[in-house]
Write an enzyme that holds these catalytic residues in place. Sequence first.
Site, PDB file in Angstrom:
ATOM      1  N   CYS A  20      -5.894   7.519   1.847  1.00 26.50           N
ATOM      2  CA  CYS A  20      -6.503   7.718   3.250  1.00 26.50           C
ATOM      3  C   CYS A  20      -7.346   8.851   3.209  1.00 26.50           C
ATOM      4  O   CYS A  20      -8.323   8.816   2.285  1.00 26.50           O
ATOM      5  CB  CYS A  20      -5.294   7.782   4.331  1.00 26.50           C
ATOM      6  SG  CYS A  20      -6.112   7.473   5.885  1.00 26.50           S
TER       7      CYS A  20
ATOM      8  N   HIS B   2      -1.806   2.729   3.353  1.00 29.94           N
ATOM      9  CA  HIS B   2      -0.776   3.770   2.930  1.00 29.94           C
ATOM     10  C   HIS B   2       0.500   2.872   2.330  1.00 29.94           C
ATOM     11  O   HIS B   2       1.754   2.609   2.909  1.00 29.94           O
ATOM     12  CB  HIS B   2      -0.241   4.319   4.202  1.00 29.94           C
ATOM     13  CG  HIS B   2      -1.140   5.347   4.769  1.00 29.94           C
ATOM     14  ND1 HIS B   2      -1.164   6.739   4.661  1.00 29.94           N
ATOM     15  CD2 HIS B   2      -2.062   5.314   5.643  1.00 29.94           C
ATOM     16  CE1 HIS B   2      -2.006   7.272   5.290  1.00 29.94           C
ATOM     17  NE2 HIS B   2      -2.633   6.216   5.980  1.00 29.94           N
TER      18      HIS B   2
ATOM     19  N   GLU C 186       2.841   4.536   0.668  1.00 32.74           N
ATOM     20  CA  GLU C 186       4.025   5.249   0.958  1.00 32.74           C
ATOM     21  C   GLU C 186       4.771   5.127   2.177  1.00 32.74           C
ATOM     22  O   GLU C 186       6.033   5.246   2.390  1.00 32.74           O
ATOM     23  CB  GLU C 186       3.666   6.716   0.923  1.00 32.74           C
ATOM     24  CG  GLU C 186       3.059   7.396   1.908  1.00 32.74           C
ATOM     25  CD  GLU C 186       1.717   6.944   2.378  1.00 32.74           C
ATOM     26  OE1 GLU C 186       0.966   7.524   3.232  1.00 32.74           O
ATOM     27  OE2 GLU C 186       1.080   6.216   1.558  1.00 32.74           O
TER      28      GLU C 186
END
Length: 231
Positions: free
Chosen positions: A86, A196, A198
Amino acid sequence: MKFAVLVFPGSNCDIDCYKAVEDTIGQKVDFVWHTATDLSGYDAILVPGGFSYGDYLRCGAIARFAPVMNEVIKAAEQGKFVLGICNGFQILTEAGLLPGVLRRNENLKFRCHSALLEVVNNNTAFTNQYNEGEIIDIPIAHGEGNYYCDDETLAKLQSNNQIVFRYKAGANPNGSIDDIAGISNERGNVVGMMPHPERAIADILGSADGKRMFTSILNAWREQHGAAVNG
């Protein structure tokens, strides 16, 4: 293996990245402040999402000049693994580690929701645990994720297999050219992506598809160092 998670003023996904490394592959990981001038002790560098320096001027434009970025460039040149997520992707393009730019979303709105991605290139240190063409569910959260480059650069990305992820056909949330969601450098050791991973490491989060990005990195590092991969 040891990971560095960079922290800029305004980073807000640094803890997510730290916990993702701990929870998915159990490797050593440190937070590294933007003023650091030595990354030689790390094998992989994660440049997390957020709003570095408040996104003033342009997303990533100020963070690009932080002292630690000189070390990120050195690490990339040495073949170490660098993943920008990002805002981290935006910073990597501003630093010249990846081509192109990230512009305002086509609809000029911040988009925060699940996104379906196609794995275009599974021959990188970040995607070797996926199948080519596989559709995975990775969330997005960005206002400036509209990837753009000129025609010559796009042709180069396509011919060199540097497009790592595309948004599933018909589901591009930001208007990025060629539905691009993530790209790599020519060497393949630097990847930037807007979604994302994660935030997608366990089913309780809505998807566990991001977990394999971290197991891929560990797998690539072990192969690089001649170590057997366990489980």
